[in-house]
Design a protein around this motif. Structure first.
Motif, mmCIF file in Angstrom:
data_model
loop_
_atom_site.group_PDB
_atom_site.id
_atom_site.type_symbol
_atom_site.label_atom_id
_atom_site.label_comp_id
_atom_site.label_asym_id
_atom_site.label_seq_id
_atom_site.Cartn_x
_atom_site.Cartn_y
_atom_site.Cartn_z
ATOM 1 N N ARG A 258 0.832 -1.207 0.000
ATOM 2 C CA ARG A 258 0.000 0.000 0.000
ATOM 3 C C ARG A 258 0.864 1.254 0.000
ATOM 4 O O ARG A 258 0.572 2.230 -0.683
ATOM 5 N N LEU A 259 1.938 1.203 0.785
ATOM 6 C CA LEU A 259 2.848 2.346 0.820
ATOM 7 C C LEU A 259 3.433 2.590 -0.573
ATOM 8 O O LEU A 259 3.440 3.719 -1.067
ATOM 9 N N SER A 260 3.898 1.510 -1.219
ATOM 10 C CA SER A 260 4.503 1.658 -2.548
ATOM 11 C C SER A 260 3.520 2.305 -3.519
ATOM 12 O O SER A 260 3.875 3.199 -4.277
ATOM 13 N N GLY B 160 0.946 4.220 -2.929
ATOM 14 C CA GLY B 160 0.726 5.630 -2.612
ATOM 15 C C GLY B 160 1.914 6.500 -3.007
ATOM 16 O O GLY B 160 1.735 7.579 -3.574
ATOM 17 N N LEU B 161 3.112 6.015 -2.720
ATOM 18 C CA LEU B 161 4.315 6.797 -3.033
ATOM 19 C C LEU B 161 4.370 7.163 -4.508
ATOM 20 O O LEU B 161 4.859 8.219 -4.880
ATOM 21 N N GLY C 256 1.935 7.824 -6.311
ATOM 22 C CA GLY C 256 0.854 8.732 -6.677
ATOM 23 C C GLY C 256 -0.444 8.080 -7.096
ATOM 24 O O GLY C 256 -1.324 8.740 -7.637
ATOM 25 N N LYS C 257 -0.561 6.765 -6.822
ATOM 26 C CA LYS C 257 -1.791 6.084 -7.220
ATOM 27 C C LYS C 257 -2.756 6.015 -6.032
ATOM 28 O O LYS C 257 -2.331 5.778 -4.896
ATOM 29 N N ALA C 258 -4.040 6.192 -6.322
ATOM 30 C CA ALA C 258 -5.055 6.108 -5.274
ATOM 31 C C ALA C 258 -5.121 4.676 -4.745
ATOM 32 O O ALA C 258 -4.824 3.722 -5.465
ATOM 33 N N ARG C 259 -5.483 4.563 -3.494
ATOM 34 C CA ARG C 259 -5.547 3.249 -2.874
ATOM 35 C C ARG C 259 -6.467 2.321 -3.677
ATOM 36 O O ARG C 259 -7.547 2.721 -4.093
#
Ligand SMILES: Nc1ncnc2c1ncn2[C@@H]1O[C@H](COP(=O)(O)OP(=O)(O)OP(=O)(O)O)[C@@H](O)[C@H]1O
Ligand SMILES: [Mg+2]
Lengths: 253, 308
Positions: free
Chosen positions: B100-102, B104-105, B107-110
């Motif tokens: 999940r962190l990757s 988000g980093l 720039g993709k929405a969850r």
């Protein structure tokens, strides 16, 4: 602005905190209670009042500041040092994020944790002494600003540190003495004139003084000066972090 | 079509003064799988790290999807997924959280459905909530791949993805790479295993001492490799080739005790039967026969020696 990245870092860091929630909650409660037993009840009973406030009540702002400053610093420094240490920083360096987003994510999370601990201490203190907060809004503002600025400082320390000793060194050698000598547990007016003058070079004095003003309406230094000091400190930290990421100092080969 | 990754005159000199890349040029087409082969210290990781933004180039330019990796780093990096050579993971985190962190980093929405798909594809779904420290080495490597795939990259860098992975798992991983290619992802992988390059790459690049020695279509390379040599040992030495046997690519060895016949294994007829019949008719007595084939490894070792 890569807001998804900020969110992701913040959530990831907060999850780490929630995993150890009980520990995060209990240790400030215990240490605060100890301070009140020792300083408030034992020693404080021999001191009538400081500037018209009972000693037990007088030390509350200083006590909160002491914990908040050390917690914000150590949380933020660890948060960025750890990825550097184990190598997961590669992902931050290869992600489409800039220094501001990384900083907001990590510092935001560290400041939130410190804020939580500050609140826990305030609540614990309310169990021991009568607390009347003169300027509640200013109190919250000072608390938040202190959390943020010291998390920024911690972030810089975490980037600078090359090993775990260095990570502990600055908080131990600089921050703790500055906080203790900055009037956490006394009013500077209680010091001899020469020490009073020296103390005015201690930046922490301005923060504690401002915070105490929000509780009792009285301060060691004018409130405007406190605000300027915290703004200056925050600005310096942000500038330093910007420079660090621009040059890749200690993070990029 | 313009290349998805373009490297021009890339030079990297580390602070120690060591020049790890000496003017590398490389174009990678969208959708292909390119394998970079090279000995330890060749500069493979340095090349990948420079493209991905971890290492600052000393000079030269790199573009990904047409975006310069320095001046337009956001657009460039959004396209890239990186699986590093070293296993670097936070030991007390879980695969799910770290993925999940990757995401988000980058720039993709969850999107937990996507992460679930990736974790299932890599057989990690039942480990999604385990602490990483409790996973095996091969699983950890797959977690690294899952992290890189979490943000749906168009270009994937795999730095020795199968180092320390058993044969079974290696095959699984090749399958994953195959699936990714089918979905249009461009893949750049480094490896020490020639059979790995043979098995999955479209093109093979060879790199040594900071220089690209060769980049070639695997098919072309394989055509070179398809050539085989038959060595025939003779009882009595020959000075020259008997006239009956001329004109079919037969050579006499310098000592005269043998003949070398070069043929293409994939040709309809190799001509071996006819050759052996003719040898008998010419009255030559054979004492032994042996065949040999030059492998990718031979070519590679040859190239590295030439440049040494
Ligand atoms: N941070 C660094 N500082 C100085 N030299 C470095 C650094 N990183 C790598 N090198 C040197 O650069 C050269 C290339 O290293 P690199 O890691 O790119 O090789 P590689 O091809 O990936 O090797 P391997 O197959 O062992 O992974 C090596 O000689 C290495 O010692
Ligand atoms: Mg390498």
């Amino acid at each position: 602005m890569n807001t998804q990245a900020i969110r992701a870092i913040y959530i990831y860091e907060m999850k780490r905190f929630f995993r150890t929630l009980l520990q995060s909650f209990i240790s400030p409660v215990i240490s605060t209670s100890l301070y009140f037993v020792v300083f408030g009840a034992a020693i404080g009973s021999r001191i009538d009042t400081v500037e018209g406030v009972s000693y037990g009540t007088f030390i509350v702002p200083g006590l909160i500041m002491l914990s908040v400053m050390t917690q914000a610093t150590s949380n933020a420094s660890f948060a960025i040092y750890f990825p550097k240490f184990i190598g997961t920083i590669y992902e931050l360096l290869s992600a489409p994020v800039n220094f501001l987003e990384i900083t907001i994510g990590y510092v935001g999370a560290a400041a939130t944790k410190a804020l939580f601990i500050g609140t826990v201490i305030l609540a614990t203190a309310a169990l021991f002494v009568d607390l009347h907060i003169e300027h509640p809004l200013a109190m919250v503002a000072f608390l938040v600003m202190t959390c943020v600025s010291f998390a920024l400082l911690g972030f810089i320390i975490g980037i600078w540190a090359r090993n775990f000793e260095q990570l502990q060194l600055i908080p131990l050698l600089i921050i703790t003495p500055l906080v203790f000598l900055g009037g956490s547990f006394y009013s500077v007016t209680m010091l001899p004139p020469i020490w009073q003058a020296i103390t005015h070079f201690n930046p922490v004095l301005y923060l504690i003084s401002g915070f105490r003003w929000s509780f009792f309406g009285m301060a060691d230094v004018p409130i405007g000066l406190s605000l300027m000091a915290i703004a200056l400190f925050t600005g310096l930290c942000v500038g330093a972090i910007w420079l660090i990421f621009r040059t890749g100092w200690r993070i990029r080969q | 079509m313009s290349p998805i990754v373009s490297v021009r005159n890339l030079v990297k000199t580390y602070k120690t003064g060591f020049q790890a890349l000496k003017g590398v040029n490389l174009d990678i087409a969208e959708g292909e799988i390119i394998a970079l082969l090279g000995p330890n210290g060749a500069g493979k990781t340095t090349l990948i790290s420079t493209i991905c933004g971890i290492v600052h180039p000393t000079s030269g330019t790199v573009t990904v999807g047409g975006h310069d990796v320095l001046t337009q780093y956001r657009a460039a990096r959004t396209l890239i997924g990186l699986v590093p050579q070293e296993i670097t993971l936070e030991p007390f985190e879980t695969p799910l959280n770290t993925c999940r962190l990757s995401r988000g980093l980058f720039g993709k929405a969850r999107d937990d459905a996507h992460i679930e798909k990736v974790l299932r594809q890599l057989s990690l779904w039942d480990k999604k909530d385990s602490r990483i420290v409790t996973l095996s080495g091969g699983m950890k490597r797959r977690v690294l791949i899952a992290k890189a795939l979490s943000h749906e990259p168009r270009v994937l860098f795999l730095d020795e993805p199968t180092a320390g992975v058993d044969v079974e798992l290696r095959k699984d991983m090749w399958k994953v790479v195959e699936d990714l290619r089918a979905s249009g992802v461009t893949i750049i992988l480094t490896t020490h295993y020639i059979e790995e390059a043979e098995a999955i790459a479209d093109r093979v690049g060879m790199i040594a001492k900071g220089e690209i020695l060769l980049v070639q279509d695997k098919a072309e390379l394989m055509a070179q490799l398809g050539k085989k040599q038959l060595r025939i040992d003779l009882l009595a030495p020959l000075d020259t080739l008997p006239p009956d046997l001329a004109g079919r690519g037969l050579e006499v060895t310098p000592d005269g005790h043998g003949l070398i016949y070069t043929y293409d294994t994939r040709a309809e007829r190799t001509g071996i039967t006819t050759l052996l019949n003719d040898l008998q008719k010419a009255g030559l007595h054979m004492t032994d026969l042996s065949t040999s084939q030059s492998s990718l490894e031979d070519i590679f070792v040859g190239l590295v020696k030439e440049n040494a």
